[in-house]
Design an enzyme around this catalytic site. Sequence first.
Site, PDB file in Angstrom:
ATOM      1  N   THR A   1      46.322  56.412  33.958  1.00  0.00           N
ATOM      2  CA  THR A   1      46.360  56.559  35.411  1.00  0.00           C
ATOM      3  C   THR A   1      46.530  55.204  36.081  1.00  0.00           C
ATOM      4  O   THR A   1      45.806  54.250  35.774  1.00  0.00           O
ATOM      5  CB  THR A   1      45.062  57.216  35.915  1.00  0.00           C
ATOM      6  OG1 THR A   1      44.905  58.486  35.277  1.00  0.00           O
ATOM      7  CG2 THR A   1      45.096  57.402  37.423  1.00  0.00           C
TER       8      THR A   1
ATOM      9  N   GLN B   1      51.972  32.233  35.523  1.00  0.00           N
ATOM     10  CA  GLN B   1      51.703  31.085  36.390  1.00  0.00           C
ATOM     11  C   GLN B   1      52.836  30.824  37.373  1.00  0.00           C
ATOM     12  O   GLN B   1      52.614  30.293  38.458  1.00  0.00           O
ATOM     13  CB  GLN B   1      51.477  29.828  35.545  1.00  0.00           C
ATOM     14  CG  GLN B   1      50.222  29.862  34.698  1.00  0.00           C
ATOM     15  CD  GLN B   1      48.954  29.854  35.516  1.00  0.00           C
ATOM     16  OE1 GLN B   1      48.886  29.272  36.607  1.00  0.00           O
ATOM     17  NE2 GLN B   1      47.917  30.499  35.006  1.00  0.00           N
TER      18      GLN B   1
ATOM     19  N   SER C   1      50.840  38.715  36.736  1.00  0.00           N
ATOM     20  CA  SER C   1      49.476  39.209  36.950  1.00  0.00           C
ATOM     21  C   SER C   1      49.043  38.958  38.384  1.00  0.00           C
ATOM     22  O   SER C   1      49.154  37.834  38.887  1.00  0.00           O
ATOM     23  CB  SER C   1      48.511  38.503  35.985  1.00  0.00           C
ATOM     24  OG  SER C   1      47.228  39.072  36.036  1.00  0.00           O
TER      25      SER C   1
ATOM     26  N   CYS D   1      40.916  31.253  29.640  1.00  0.00           N
ATOM     27  CA  CYS D   1      40.785  32.193  28.528  1.00  0.00           C
ATOM     28  C   CYS D   1      40.238  31.551  27.274  1.00  0.00           C
ATOM     29  O   CYS D   1      39.808  32.240  26.347  1.00  0.00           O
ATOM     30  CB  CYS D   1      42.134  32.839  28.223  1.00  0.00           C
ATOM     31  SG  CYS D   1      42.772  33.812  29.602  1.00  0.00           S
TER      32      CYS D   1
END
Length: 379
Positions: free
Chosen positions: A235, A177, A197, A323
Site C-alpha cells: 500500500t 544527494q 529519497s 548510515c
Amino acid sequence: MIYLDNAATTPVHPKVLKVMLPYLEKQYGNPSGIYEFAEKSKDVIDGVRETIAASINAKPEEIYFTSGGTESDNWALVGMAEALKDKGRHIITTSIEHHAVINTCEYLKQRGFDITYLDVDSNGIINPRQLMKAIRKDTILISIMAANNETGSIQPVQVIGGIAKRNNICFHTDAVQAYLHMDIDVNKMNIGMMSASAHKFRGAKGCGFLYIRDGIKPAIFMHGGKQESGIRAGTENVPGIAGMGEAVRIAMQDMHKDIVYVRNMRDYLLYRIEHEIPGVVLNGSRHMRLPGNLNVSFLGIEGQSLLIMLDMDGICTSSGSACTAGTGGGSHVLKALGASGDRLKGALRMTLGTQNTMEEMDYVIWRLKENVAALRDKD
C-alpha cells in the site's frame, strides 16, 4: 541549535507538513479502493507522479514510489541482476558508493555476480576512460552515484550515461544527494534508472522513488499486490507521497536561487576556515561539488572529539554518512580519495541548507577556531 547535517536528513518544510496532514486525518482512503473516498488518495499519487516526472524530464509512468533511497538502490541492482542474469553477470560501480549500493553489490557477488569497483581521483571523481576499459561483453549494469554523500563530489553523469548508451548497458544512478540540488535531465544524461529519497529535500522519511526508463524491466523486488503497475507491491505511503510532491514543487520553484544562496554560505565558511585555522585539508573537489557540502579535515585532532564539542555548542555536524556513524574504521570514501592518518581521523562534514544563515556561519567559525585550538593544545 544550528543544524549542519542536511546530507543526513532535512527538516520537513512547513508547507509539506500542511499538505501531508489531511491524508493522515481525514482523507485516509486506501488508493487501491474503487470507491470515491479511495479515489482521492489515488488522484494525489498520480499528481505527484506527474510533478516528479516533470522535474527530471521523464514520463509519469516511469516513476515508481518506494520507501526511500535504500530500497530504490536495492531494487535497481537486484532487479536488473535477476532480470539479466542469463545475459551476463558483470556489474560496474565505484569504490565511493553509498552502502546501499556497495552492500547490495556484495550480496550479488555472493550470488555469483562479478563486481568491478572503479577507483576515483583525489577529488573523488571517476575517469570515464577507466569505465570504458571496464566494460565487458557480459556487463549488464553500470551503477554510479550522481554526487557523493560525504564529499559532495559530482560525477560526470552525462558522460557516463553516453558511454552506457553506446554500449547498450543500463545506467543506474543513486541521486539521493543530488536530486533537486543540481539539474538532472534523465534524457540528456541517458539515465536508465535513478534513486531518490524525500527526506533529503525537506520531505518526510520513509518515502522515495525509483525512476525506471520505459523499456527497462527490472525483476519485481516487492511481491504482493498490484500496486505501482504491478511491479512494486505494498500500500502506497499516501501522506509521504503527497508531502514529497509538495517538497519537489517548492524545490523546483526556487532551486537555482537556493543553490546560489547555499553555495555562497558554503564558500564563505570554507574561506574563513582555510584562512583562520591552520592545518586544514579540503576533501573532495573544490568546484565539482554539491552547493551545500563542505568536508574538511582538521589535522592533529580527533574528529569525533570535535563533533562532541560542537554538539555542546549547539551545532549539529557529522564525520560522514549517517548510515555508518559509530562503526569505526574511517570513511571508505575518504580512503578512496587517498586520505589516511590525521586526515582520515580529523574529518568533519558540514552540509548546509536553505534554513541556515550567514550569521550562523560566523558562530560556527568562532566555535571551530576555539575547539580546534583547545584539542591541539590538549595533545
